[in-house]
Design an enzyme around this catalytic site. Sequence first.
Site, PDB file in Angstrom:
ATOM      1  N   ARG A 138       1.062  -0.954   0.142  1.00 20.28           N
ATOM      2  CA  ARG A 138      -0.203  -0.121  -0.135  1.00 20.28           C
ATOM      3  C   ARG A 138       1.002   1.669   0.064  1.00 20.28           C
ATOM      4  NH1 ARG A 138      -5.654  -0.738   1.606  1.00 20.28           N
ATOM      5  NH2 ARG A 138      -5.710   1.435   2.453  1.00 20.28           N
ATOM      6  N   TRP A 144       2.565   6.204   2.524  1.00 17.96           N
ATOM      7  CA  TRP A 144       2.320   6.571   0.980  1.00 17.96           C
ATOM      8  C   TRP A 144       2.202   8.142   0.494  1.00 17.96           C
ATOM      9  CZ3 TRP A 144       0.269   8.761  -3.226  1.00 17.96           C
ATOM     10  CH2 TRP A 144       0.545   8.976  -4.444  1.00 17.96           C
ATOM     11  N   GLY A 156      -5.033   8.599   4.522  1.00 17.26           N
ATOM     12  CA  GLY A 156      -5.708  10.074   3.628  1.00 17.26           C
ATOM     13  C   GLY A 156      -5.240  11.358   3.680  1.00 17.26           C
ATOM     14  N   LYS A 170       1.648  -2.465 -17.818  1.00 14.69           N
ATOM     15  CA  LYS A 170       2.565  -3.404 -17.396  1.00 14.69           C
ATOM     16  C   LYS A 170       4.101  -3.013 -17.743  1.00 14.69           C
ATOM     17  CE  LYS A 170       0.400  -4.799 -15.082  1.00 14.69           C
ATOM     18  NZ  LYS A 170      -1.453  -4.367 -15.175  1.00 14.69           N
ATOM     19  N   LYS A 176      -0.563  -0.177  -4.202  1.00 19.36           N
ATOM     20  CA  LYS A 176      -1.760  -1.159  -5.100  1.00 19.36           C
ATOM     21  C   LYS A 176      -3.019  -0.897  -4.571  1.00 19.36           C
ATOM     22  CE  LYS A 176      -2.777  -5.121  -6.145  1.00 19.36           C
ATOM     23  NZ  LYS A 176      -2.609  -5.564  -7.106  1.00 19.36           N
TER      24      LYS A 176
END
Length: 612
Positions: A27, A73, A100, A489, A607
């Site tokens: 994440r 992140w 958030g 990809k 992700k």
Amino acid sequence: MCGIVGYAGHRQAVPILLRALKDLEYRGYDSAGIAVLDGDSLSITKRQGKIANLESAINATASGTVGIGHTRWATHGRPSDQNAHPHVSCDERVVVIHNGIVENYAPLREALGARGHVFRSETDTETVAHLLEEEMRAGADLFEALRRTAQRIEGSQAVVAMSLDEPGVLAAARLGNAGGVVIGFGDGEMVVASDLAAVLPITQDVAFLSDGQVARVTPKGAEVRTVSGEPVPLQRKRVPIDPVTALKGQYPHFMLKEIHEQPEALADTIWSLATLEPPALYFDDLGPAADRLPDVDRVILIGMGTSLHAAMLGQRYIEAFARVPASVDNGSEFRYRDPVVDERTLVVSVSQSGETVDVLEAMAVARAAGAVQVTVCNTEGAQTTRVADGTVYTRAGLERGVASTKCFSSAVVALYLFALRLAQAKGRISQSELAAHLGELAQLPRAVADVIANRERYRRVAARLAQAQHALFLGRGLAHPVAMEGALKLKEISYIHAEGYAAGEMKHGPIALIEPAFPTVAIATQHALRAKMVSNIEQIQARGGPVIGVVSEGDEELTALCDEVITVPRVSSWLEPVVSVVPLQLVAYDVAVHRGCDVDQPRNLAKTVTVE
Ligand code: G6P
């Protein structure tokens, strides 16, 4: 997009939190941190970079059976030790992790500063720690303090907090769509996390917080209220995901493992929605959407990233089988373009995680307009499944690689089957046509297994692409979304610049780029459009551009024409996208490994994207 986890129980929290953070690392991996409470001592360790940095820094003796952990992140404040979560209040008695954005953090920070609070980081999150401190000083317990703080912060977010004043208690809130909060009920231990991956190693007995809910979690259980204070009965469910799928096993990377899981994942998706004998479709989770399908006169599919490419294929299946006009859009564009939607519009959202904020916000727009909504989702109980009227689950198992693979192919077959279901509802398909489609679908897992078994054949293509700075992916018809996905990809895990184009567009710009060092991957498996692809390939070669063709087995002409070929088994043209995309996944993987890239955690990506 950050990963958050809290534990309250009878075991030492540090190893449990570290393990959970590894399960959540996909994440975000800009920094990581842990706080544990032991009686009246609070110990916090945080480090910039991946969990491994935190793990080597953490004091092995840090003890305590209650704790929180975070993998970040970055949104506000660069990645650094200082900006890593958890964040503390001035008195260092309250500690917070967050996912958030606190949208009003600037005025809050200014006002808190004016009241004497001292900030130690550049993050928006730290405001939450100071607000909690104020509420607790005013007499609230931690749970109540978080409930009141939830009314003072704006934006979409999830928060977990703990306090030295109440050891053994975690307070958690979900506000908006920035990310889920799952509560896991273990045996004398509780876990609260941003997603199931961190909960499943402890328990499969879970409940999900909805938007605007706050929870008080102790080792004995959980109590939930709305932000305005009404009690909420918790709906616990047992999630049927096998924790073993969360392990890498013999594979060096999750992505490679998940590519190899596709035959099984596809079979699980197909046979959870259909049977061959008798030929029938079973969409048990469509709920109230089922009754509204016959009246649908328009379909809009929405998604982001790889799920958008699956949605592009869904659009074509729906128009072809159900003959209902269908369009496709990014969630992030749809929500702001004032779309024409009414109660006869079917909005189909596609989201592996069911937590992507742009998709959830688009669904809110569709809901306000009265549309009927179906979500195609891989995560049991995720937020999209709670907003939509009905769900089509893609039973692909947990997907951990940031670059989606098995969830793409499973979403494509789920959309294929859903298009047949809509065709049934609209009276546009006979029983024999359904039987023919299902018969073709039954061959697909085997065909994908054959593609994977031929992996060695694609290595030459990977070696060639690994030398390139740029690459073009072209396809027509159903191969167009495959070209987009093949390019995505390659660029996301190998950092080679790649673009996916409708082959007909090539002449209108991309052809200017063609030269000997600029390879083109031409997906030429769509038989009806094959002749046009042959022309495109010749046009590229006439300008000195090398062409890697993805061609059907036995296509001697294209095999001779292309500089390199990837051959795939012949399947029904509707299903060719699935067999063509798998070698492109494998090639992207091999290129990334060849270039020494971090396949499962590519730079800057996450992700699950829970910020706009
Ligand atoms: C991120 C992931 C992609 C994924 C996209 C949408 O960008 O890196 O792999 O396709 O989000 O995610 P969703 O969970 O909505 O399918």
